[in-house]
Design an enzyme around this catalytic site. Structure first.
Site, mmCIF file in Angstrom:
data_model
loop_
_atom_site.group_PDB
_atom_site.id
_atom_site.type_symbol
_atom_site.label_atom_id
_atom_site.label_comp_id
_atom_site.label_asym_id
_atom_site.label_seq_id
_atom_site.Cartn_x
_atom_site.Cartn_y
_atom_site.Cartn_z
ATOM 1 N N ALA A 267 -52.599 54.813 23.897
ATOM 2 C CA ALA A 267 -53.690 55.107 22.953
ATOM 3 C C ALA A 267 -53.586 56.549 22.486
ATOM 4 O O ALA A 267 -53.162 57.434 23.249
ATOM 5 C CB ALA A 267 -55.052 54.870 23.597
ATOM 6 N N VAL A 268 -53.974 56.749 21.230
ATOM 7 C CA VAL A 268 -53.976 58.081 20.622
ATOM 8 C C VAL A 268 -55.348 58.279 19.961
ATOM 9 O O VAL A 268 -55.895 57.340 19.353
ATOM 10 C CB VAL A 268 -52.828 58.210 19.590
ATOM 11 N N GLU B 32 -47.749 43.788 26.540
ATOM 12 C CA GLU B 32 -48.543 42.817 25.782
ATOM 13 C C GLU B 32 -49.289 43.548 24.685
ATOM 14 O O GLU B 32 -49.719 44.687 24.886
ATOM 15 C CB GLU B 32 -49.588 42.116 26.667
ATOM 16 N N ASN C 87 -52.973 43.233 16.213
ATOM 17 C CA ASN C 87 -52.849 44.702 16.248
ATOM 18 C C ASN C 87 -51.593 45.147 15.485
ATOM 19 O O ASN C 87 -50.590 45.583 16.062
ATOM 20 C CB ASN C 87 -52.828 45.190 17.700
ATOM 21 N N TYR D 214 -44.114 49.434 17.960
ATOM 22 C CA TYR D 214 -43.190 48.908 18.976
ATOM 23 C C TYR D 214 -41.915 48.351 18.330
ATOM 24 O O TYR D 214 -40.818 48.553 18.844
ATOM 25 C CB TYR D 214 -43.868 47.819 19.810
HETATM 26 C C1 LIG Z 1 -51.150 52.148 18.050
HETATM 27 C C2 LIG Z 1 -51.339 53.660 18.244
HETATM 28 C C3 LIG Z 1 -51.122 53.987 19.747
HETATM 29 C C4 LIG Z 1 -50.293 54.406 17.406
HETATM 30 O O1 LIG Z 1 -50.377 55.790 17.673
HETATM 31 P P1 LIG Z 1 -49.856 56.908 16.632
HETATM 32 O O2 LIG Z 1 -49.711 58.193 17.367
HETATM 33 O O3 LIG Z 1 -50.703 56.903 15.414
HETATM 34 O O4 LIG Z 1 -48.418 56.324 16.247
HETATM 35 P P2 LIG Z 1 -47.201 57.199 15.629
HETATM 36 O O5 LIG Z 1 -47.724 58.238 14.706
HETATM 37 O O6 LIG Z 1 -46.302 57.645 16.732
HETATM 38 O O7 LIG Z 1 -46.470 56.050 14.774
HETATM 39 C C5 LIG Z 1 -45.063 55.906 14.738
HETATM 40 C C6 LIG Z 1 -44.734 54.779 13.769
HETATM 41 O O8 LIG Z 1 -45.311 53.545 14.196
HETATM 42 C C7 LIG Z 1 -45.797 52.802 13.055
HETATM 43 N N1 LIG Z 1 -47.276 52.781 13.058
HETATM 44 C C8 LIG Z 1 -48.115 53.418 13.908
HETATM 45 N N2 LIG Z 1 -49.403 53.142 13.609
HETATM 46 C C9 LIG Z 1 -49.379 52.314 12.542
HETATM 47 C C10 LIG Z 1 -50.402 51.674 11.769
HETATM 48 N N3 LIG Z 1 -51.713 51.834 12.051
HETATM 49 N N4 LIG Z 1 -50.028 50.880 10.747
HETATM 50 C C11 LIG Z 1 -48.725 50.692 10.444
HETATM 51 N N5 LIG Z 1 -47.692 51.277 11.137
HETATM 52 C C12 LIG Z 1 -48.026 52.072 12.177
HETATM 53 C C13 LIG Z 1 -45.292 53.571 11.832
HETATM 54 O O9 LIG Z 1 -43.980 53.107 11.564
HETATM 55 C C14 LIG Z 1 -45.282 55.002 12.359
HETATM 56 O O10 LIG Z 1 -44.420 55.837 11.636
HETATM 57 P P3 LIG Z 1 -44.941 56.532 10.264
HETATM 58 O O11 LIG Z 1 -46.282 57.167 10.559
HETATM 59 O O12 LIG Z 1 -43.860 57.530 9.969
HETATM 60 O O13 LIG Z 1 -45.034 55.414 9.249
HETATM 61 C C15 LIG Z 1 -52.753 54.126 17.784
HETATM 62 O O14 LIG Z 1 -53.008 53.615 16.501
HETATM 63 C C16 LIG Z 1 -53.872 53.704 18.718
HETATM 64 O O15 LIG Z 1 -54.205 54.408 19.669
HETATM 65 N N6 LIG Z 1 -54.497 52.534 18.452
HETATM 66 C C17 LIG Z 1 -55.608 52.038 19.243
HETATM 67 C C18 LIG Z 1 -55.152 51.639 20.625
HETATM 68 C C19 LIG Z 1 -54.087 50.552 20.578
HETATM 69 O O16 LIG Z 1 -54.178 49.603 19.822
HETATM 70 N N7 LIG Z 1 -53.070 50.697 21.464
HETATM 71 C C20 LIG Z 1 -51.994 49.740 21.616
HETATM 72 C C21 LIG Z 1 -52.370 48.733 22.637
HETATM 73 S S1 LIG Z 1 -51.066 47.563 22.952
#
Ligand SMILES: CC(C)(COP(=O)(O)OP(=O)(O)OC[C@H]1O[C@@H](n2cnc3c(N)ncnc32)[C@H](O)[C@@H]1OP(=O)(O)O)[C@@H](O)C(=O)NCCC(=O)NCCS
Length: 146
Positions: free
Chosen positions: A70-71, A103, A108, A115
Protein backbone atom coordinates in the site's frame (compact mmCIF):
# COMPACT_ATOMS: atom_id res chain seq x y z
CA UNK A 1 12.82 8.32 -0.21
CA UNK A 2 14.55 5.64 1.84
CA UNK A 3 13.50 1.98 1.78
CA UNK A 4 14.27 0.04 4.93
CA UNK A 5 12.98 -2.80 7.10
CA UNK A 6 9.84 -2.09 9.11
CA UNK A 7 10.42 -1.33 12.79
CA UNK A 8 7.90 -1.11 15.64
CA UNK A 9 7.94 2.71 15.60
CA UNK A 10 6.22 2.78 12.20
CA UNK A 11 3.39 0.36 13.03
CA UNK A 12 0.79 3.04 14.03
CA UNK A 13 1.35 4.72 10.63
CA UNK A 14 0.93 1.38 8.83
CA UNK A 15 -2.33 0.64 10.63
CA UNK A 16 -3.61 4.15 9.79
CA UNK A 17 -2.69 3.70 6.12
CA UNK A 18 -4.41 0.29 6.13
CA UNK A 19 -7.63 1.96 7.30
CA UNK A 20 -7.38 4.48 4.43
CA UNK A 21 -6.72 1.81 1.79
CA UNK A 22 -8.65 -1.33 2.70
CA UNK A 23 -12.16 -2.32 3.79
CA UNK A 24 -10.67 -5.11 5.95
CA UNK A 25 -7.60 -3.38 7.46
CA UNK A 26 -4.78 -5.08 9.37
CA UNK A 27 -4.54 -4.08 13.04
CA UNK A 28 -1.43 -2.86 14.88
CA UNK A 29 -1.35 -6.23 16.65
CA UNK A 30 -1.28 -8.06 13.30
CA UNK A 31 1.78 -6.02 12.23
CA UNK A 32 3.44 -6.66 15.62
CA UNK A 33 3.13 -10.41 15.13
CA UNK A 34 4.65 -10.06 11.65
CA UNK A 35 7.69 -8.38 13.24
CA UNK A 36 8.02 -11.39 15.56
CA UNK A 37 7.70 -13.92 12.71
CA UNK A 38 11.10 -15.08 11.43
CA UNK A 39 9.52 -16.00 8.05
CA UNK A 40 8.27 -12.44 7.49
CA UNK A 41 9.97 -9.53 5.76
CA UNK A 42 8.30 -6.10 5.70
CA UNK A 43 9.72 -2.98 4.09
CA UNK A 44 8.71 0.67 4.41
CA UNK A 45 9.34 3.60 2.06
CA UNK A 46 10.13 6.62 4.24
CA UNK A 47 10.10 10.37 3.66
CA UNK A 48 11.97 11.34 6.84
CA UNK A 49 9.89 9.79 9.62
CA UNK A 50 6.73 9.64 7.48
CA UNK A 51 5.67 6.32 5.94
CA UNK A 52 4.88 6.76 2.23
CA UNK A 53 4.17 3.08 1.64
CA UNK A 54 4.98 -0.46 2.68
CA UNK A 55 4.99 -4.03 1.51
CA UNK A 56 5.41 -7.32 3.28
CA UNK A 57 6.05 -10.98 2.63
CA UNK A 58 6.34 -14.39 4.20
CA UNK A 59 8.82 -16.92 2.83
CA UNK A 60 8.92 -20.71 3.28
CA UNK A 61 12.04 -22.14 1.62
CA UNK A 62 11.93 -21.20 -2.09
CA UNK A 63 8.35 -19.86 -2.08
CA UNK A 64 7.46 -16.34 -0.97
CA UNK A 65 4.02 -14.72 -0.66
CA UNK A 66 3.42 -11.00 -0.76
CA UNK A 67 0.98 -10.26 2.05
CA UNK A 68 0.24 -6.61 1.33
CA UNK A 69 1.34 -3.52 -0.59
CA UNK A 70 0.00 0.00 0.00
CA UNK A 71 1.06 3.56 -0.75
CA UNK A 72 -0.44 6.79 0.72
CA UNK A 73 -2.96 8.26 -1.73
CA UNK A 74 -0.94 11.51 -1.96
CA UNK A 75 2.27 9.62 -2.86
CA UNK A 76 0.89 7.43 -5.64
CA UNK A 77 2.11 7.24 -9.27
CA UNK A 78 5.64 8.27 -8.27
CA UNK A 79 7.17 4.80 -8.35
CA UNK A 80 6.95 4.11 -4.59
CA UNK A 81 5.26 0.67 -4.90
CA UNK A 82 7.54 -0.25 -7.78
CA UNK A 83 10.64 0.61 -5.70
CA UNK A 84 9.30 -1.30 -2.66
CA UNK A 85 8.61 -4.43 -4.74
CA UNK A 86 11.98 -4.19 -6.46
CA UNK A 87 13.78 -4.16 -3.10
CA UNK A 88 11.51 -6.84 -1.58
CA UNK A 89 12.07 -9.21 -4.54
CA UNK A 90 15.83 -8.55 -4.38
CA UNK A 91 16.01 -9.39 -0.67
CA UNK A 92 13.78 -12.47 -1.06
CA UNK A 93 15.89 -13.82 -3.95
CA UNK A 94 19.04 -13.20 -1.90
CA UNK A 95 17.39 -15.21 0.88
CA UNK A 96 16.75 -18.19 -1.45
CA UNK A 97 13.25 -17.51 -2.78
CA UNK A 98 12.60 -18.65 -6.36
CA UNK A 99 8.95 -17.62 -6.79
CA UNK A 100 6.79 -14.86 -5.40
CA UNK A 101 2.99 -15.19 -5.35
CA UNK A 102 0.21 -12.83 -4.32
CA UNK A 103 -3.56 -12.40 -4.38
CA UNK A 104 -5.29 -9.32 -5.77
CA UNK A 105 -8.97 -8.37 -6.12
CA UNK A 106 -10.07 -8.95 -9.70
CA UNK A 107 -11.41 -5.35 -9.78
CA UNK A 108 -8.12 -3.77 -8.59
CA UNK A 109 -6.97 -2.63 -12.04
CA UNK A 110 -4.25 -0.29 -10.72
CA UNK A 111 -2.53 -2.96 -8.63
CA UNK A 112 -2.90 -5.55 -11.42
CA UNK A 113 -1.23 -3.11 -13.87
CA UNK A 114 1.64 -2.63 -11.39
CA UNK A 115 2.19 -6.37 -10.91
CA UNK A 116 1.90 -7.22 -14.64
CA UNK A 117 4.43 -4.51 -15.45
CA UNK A 118 6.79 -6.13 -12.94
CA UNK A 119 6.48 -9.51 -14.65
CA UNK A 120 3.78 -11.22 -12.58
CA UNK A 121 1.46 -13.54 -14.54
CA UNK A 122 -1.86 -15.13 -13.63
CA UNK A 123 -1.45 -18.53 -11.97
CA UNK A 124 -5.04 -19.08 -10.79
CA UNK A 125 -8.27 -17.67 -9.42
CA UNK A 126 -9.60 -18.00 -5.85
CA UNK A 127 -13.38 -17.77 -5.79
CA UNK A 128 -14.88 -15.49 -3.09
CA UNK A 129 -11.46 -14.95 -1.49
CA UNK A 130 -12.26 -11.45 -0.22
CA UNK A 131 -14.99 -10.03 2.04
CA UNK A 132 -16.41 -6.48 2.28
CA UNK A 133 -17.31 -6.76 -0.57
CA UNK A 134 -17.12 -10.42 -1.44
CA UNK A 135 -14.94 -10.82 -4.52
CA UNK A 136 -12.67 -13.27 -6.36
CA UNK A 137 -8.87 -12.99 -6.27
CA UNK A 138 -6.40 -13.54 -9.06
CA UNK A 139 -3.32 -15.43 -7.95
CA UNK A 140 -0.31 -13.84 -9.64
CA UNK A 141 3.20 -15.32 -9.67
CA UNK A 142 6.70 -14.36 -10.70
CA UNK A 143 10.01 -16.24 -10.89
CA UNK A 144 12.69 -14.30 -9.04
CA UNK A 145 15.55 -16.81 -8.86
CA UNK A 146 18.95 -15.11 -9.19
C1 LIG B 1 -1.56 -0.28 -6.06
C2 LIG B 1 -0.66 0.75 -5.37
C3 LIG B 1 0.14 0.02 -4.25
C4 LIG B 1 0.32 1.33 -6.40
O1 LIG B 1 1.24 2.18 -5.75
P1 LIG B 1 2.03 3.36 -6.52
O2 LIG B 1 3.18 3.77 -5.67
O3 LIG B 1 1.08 4.41 -6.96
O4 LIG B 1 2.55 2.58 -7.82
P2 LIG B 1 3.79 3.05 -8.74
O5 LIG B 1 3.83 4.53 -8.84
O6 LIG B 1 5.03 2.35 -8.30
O7 LIG B 1 3.31 2.44 -10.15
C5 LIG B 1 4.19 1.78 -11.04
C6 LIG B 1 3.41 1.41 -12.29
O8 LIG B 1 2.33 0.53 -11.98
C7 LIG B 1 1.17 0.87 -12.78
N1 LIG B 1 0.12 1.47 -11.93
C8 LIG B 1 0.19 1.77 -10.61
N2 LIG B 1 -0.98 2.28 -10.17
C9 LIG B 1 -1.81 2.30 -11.23
C10 LIG B 1 -3.17 2.72 -11.41
N3 LIG B 1 -3.90 3.21 -10.39
N4 LIG B 1 -3.72 2.60 -12.64
C11 LIG B 1 -3.01 2.11 -13.68
N5 LIG B 1 -1.71 1.70 -13.58
C12 LIG B 1 -1.12 1.79 -12.37
C13 LIG B 1 1.67 1.92 -13.79
O9 LIG B 1 2.21 1.21 -14.89
C14 LIG B 1 2.76 2.61 -12.98
O10 LIG B 1 3.70 3.26 -13.79
P3 LIG B 1 3.39 4.76 -14.33
O11 LIG B 1 2.95 5.59 -13.15
O12 LIG B 1 4.71 5.19 -14.90
O13 LIG B 1 2.30 4.60 -15.37
C15 LIG B 1 -1.48 1.92 -4.76
O14 LIG B 1 -2.36 2.41 -5.74
C16 LIG B 1 -2.27 1.55 -3.52
O15 LIG B 1 -1.77 1.63 -2.40
N6 LIG B 1 -3.55 1.13 -3.70
C17 LIG B 1 -4.42 0.78 -2.59
C18 LIG B 1 -3.96 -0.49 -1.92
C19 LIG B 1 -3.93 -1.66 -2.89
O16 LIG B 1 -4.83 -1.85 -3.68
N7 LIG B 1 -2.87 -2.49 -2.76
C20 LIG B 1 -2.69 -3.69 -3.55
C21 LIG B 1 -3.31 -4.84 -2.84
S1 LIG B 1 -3.06 -6.38 -3.70
Amino acid sequence: MEIRKLSAAEIPQLAALERRCFSDPWSERAFESELENPLSLWLVAMDGERVMGYCGSQQVFEEADIMNVAVCPEDRRQGVADALLEELERRLAENGAETVALEVRVSNAGAIALYKRRGYTQAGLRKNYYFHPREDAYILKKQIKI
